[in-house]
Write an enzyme that holds these catalytic residues in place. Structure first.
Site, PDB file in Angstrom:
ATOM      1  N   CYS A   1       2.387  -3.990  -2.452  1.00 47.97           N
ATOM      2  CA  CYS A   1       1.214  -4.066  -1.584  1.00 47.97           C
ATOM      3  C   CYS A   1       0.253  -5.167  -2.046  1.00 47.97           C
ATOM      4  O   CYS A   1       0.569  -6.331  -1.938  1.00 47.97           O
ATOM      5  CB  CYS A   1       0.549  -2.692  -1.498  1.00 47.97           C
ATOM      6  SG  CYS A   1      -0.562  -2.550  -0.080  1.00 47.97           S
TER       7      CYS A   1
ATOM      8  N   HIS B   1       4.966   1.373  -0.446  1.00 49.39           N
ATOM      9  CA  HIS B   1       4.622   1.899  -1.768  1.00 49.39           C
ATOM     10  C   HIS B   1       5.716   2.821  -2.313  1.00 49.39           C
ATOM     11  O   HIS B   1       5.681   4.023  -2.053  1.00 49.39           O
ATOM     12  CB  HIS B   1       3.333   2.704  -1.682  1.00 49.39           C
ATOM     13  CG  HIS B   1       2.109   1.867  -1.516  1.00 49.39           C
ATOM     14  ND1 HIS B   1       1.380   1.397  -2.574  1.00 49.39           N
ATOM     15  CD2 HIS B   1       1.490   1.411  -0.404  1.00 49.39           C
ATOM     16  CE1 HIS B   1       0.345   0.691  -2.135  1.00 49.39           C
ATOM     17  NE2 HIS B   1       0.393   0.683  -0.817  1.00 49.39           N
TER      18      HIS B   1
ATOM     19  N   GLU C   1       5.981   4.004  -5.226  1.00 48.30           N
ATOM     20  CA  GLU C   1       5.414   5.009  -6.136  1.00 48.30           C
ATOM     21  C   GLU C   1       4.872   6.218  -5.377  1.00 48.30           C
ATOM     22  O   GLU C   1       4.605   7.250  -5.974  1.00 48.30           O
ATOM     23  CB  GLU C   1       4.324   4.368  -7.015  1.00 48.30           C
ATOM     24  CG  GLU C   1       2.967   4.154  -6.364  1.00 48.30           C
ATOM     25  CD  GLU C   1       2.897   2.954  -5.431  1.00 48.30           C
ATOM     26  OE1 GLU C   1       3.943   2.335  -5.170  1.00 48.30           O
ATOM     27  OE2 GLU C   1       1.789   2.638  -4.954  1.00 48.30           O
TER      28      GLU C   1
END
Lengths: 225, 86
Positions: A86, A194, A196
């Site tokens: 990002c 993302h 994560e």
């Protein structure tokens, strides 16, 4: 595997990245402040999401001159694995470590939602746990993720197999539905989604964990894919 | 001393989503004659030098390195002697 997660003023996904990495048995993850100038000894360096320097001027434009970036460039040139997520992707673009630039989303809206990604290349160190053409669920959350590059660069990206992930349903207007690209040597990946945030069933998907896992596999195998 | 006024705009071949939205809004307000709306940035800064050539050279570097992203943006600037600046 030894991993570093850089924190810029305004990063906000750094802890999530650290958690995602620490959950991999055999992975040690350090938080590194942007003013540090030494990144030697790491197998993976993550530039996390967020709003470094408040996105002033352009996303990533100021962070790319952080002291840590010279060290990052050195490690990238040595072939160390770099993952920009990002805002991290935006920083890598601004730093010229990846080609192209980000524009405002076509809709002018901040998009924050789960996204379906198609794996374009399963032979990269970031995607080796997937099959080519497989779809993944990884959320996006950005206002400036509308990837742009000129036609010549796009041709090169496709020709060299640098497009690793693309959107099944383009959320931001990116050229060629691009969600994630590598540099020519394949050791630097930038992606808007993302991973994560997709590391546990409770978060709706574990596909993101497989991206960190693939890097772990690569490093554990001695860094040769 | 010079005052520099820098304009940064999105390159013509790059779609400007903000400009497009503003153009649509102008049309819906009845300003049908408006087209080609492009949104950019305006920056003003003071340069502590009396040499115009040096100021231009340094300002170009600032634009290339930081103020504009040459991949998607163009820039223009003007330099005005600090005393004359309005």
């Amino acid at each position: 595997m030894k991993a570093a997660v850089i924190t810029f003023p305004g990063s906000n996904c750094d802890r999530d990245c650290l958690r995602a990495l620490e959950e991999i048995p055999g992975c040690e993850a350090d938080s590194v402040w942007h003013a540090d100038q030494d990144l030697a000894g790491y197998d993976l360096i993550v530039l996390p999401g967020g709003f470094s320097y408040g996105d002033y001027l352009r996303s990533g434009a100021i962070a790319r001159f952080s002291p840590v970036m010279a060290a990052l460039k050195r490690e990238a040139d040595r072939g160390v694995t770099i993952l920009g997520i990002c805002n991290g992707f935006q920083v890598l673009l601004e730093a010229g470590l990846l080609p192209g630039a980000m524009r405002r989303n076509q809709s002018l809206k901040f998009v924050c939602k789960p996204c379906e990604l198609v794996v374009d290349r399963a032979d990269s160190r970031f995607s080796s746990r997937f099959q080519e053409g497989q779809t993944l669920q990884v959320p996006v959350a950005h206002g400036e993720g509308n990837y742009y590059c000129d036609d010549e660069t796009l041709k090169r990206l496709h020709g060299e197999g640098q497009v690793v992930f693309r959107y099944a349903d383009n959320p931001n207007g990116s050229v060629a539905d691009i969600a994630g690209i590598t540099n020519e040597t394949g050791n630097v990946l930038g992606m808007m989604p993302h991973p994560e945030r997709a590391t546990r069933a409770r978060l709706g998907s574990v596909d993101g964990a497989e991206i960190f896992g693939a890097i772990f596999d690569f490093v554990s195998a001695g860094g040769k894919s | 001393m010079f005052v520099a006024r820098v304009q940064v705009t999105i390159k013509e071949e790059v779609l400007d989503p903000q400009g497009k939205a503003v153009e649509g809004a102008l049309h819906s307000l009845g300003f049908e004659e408006a087209s080609g709306v492009r949104i950019g940035k305006f920056l003003e800064l003071t340069l502590n030098t009396d040499d115009r050539a040096v100021a231009e050279e340094r300002l170009s570097q600032m634009c290339e390195k930081l103020l504009a992203n040459p991949v998607i943006e163009d820039y223009e600037f003007e330099l005005v002697e600090a005393g004359e600046a309005r």
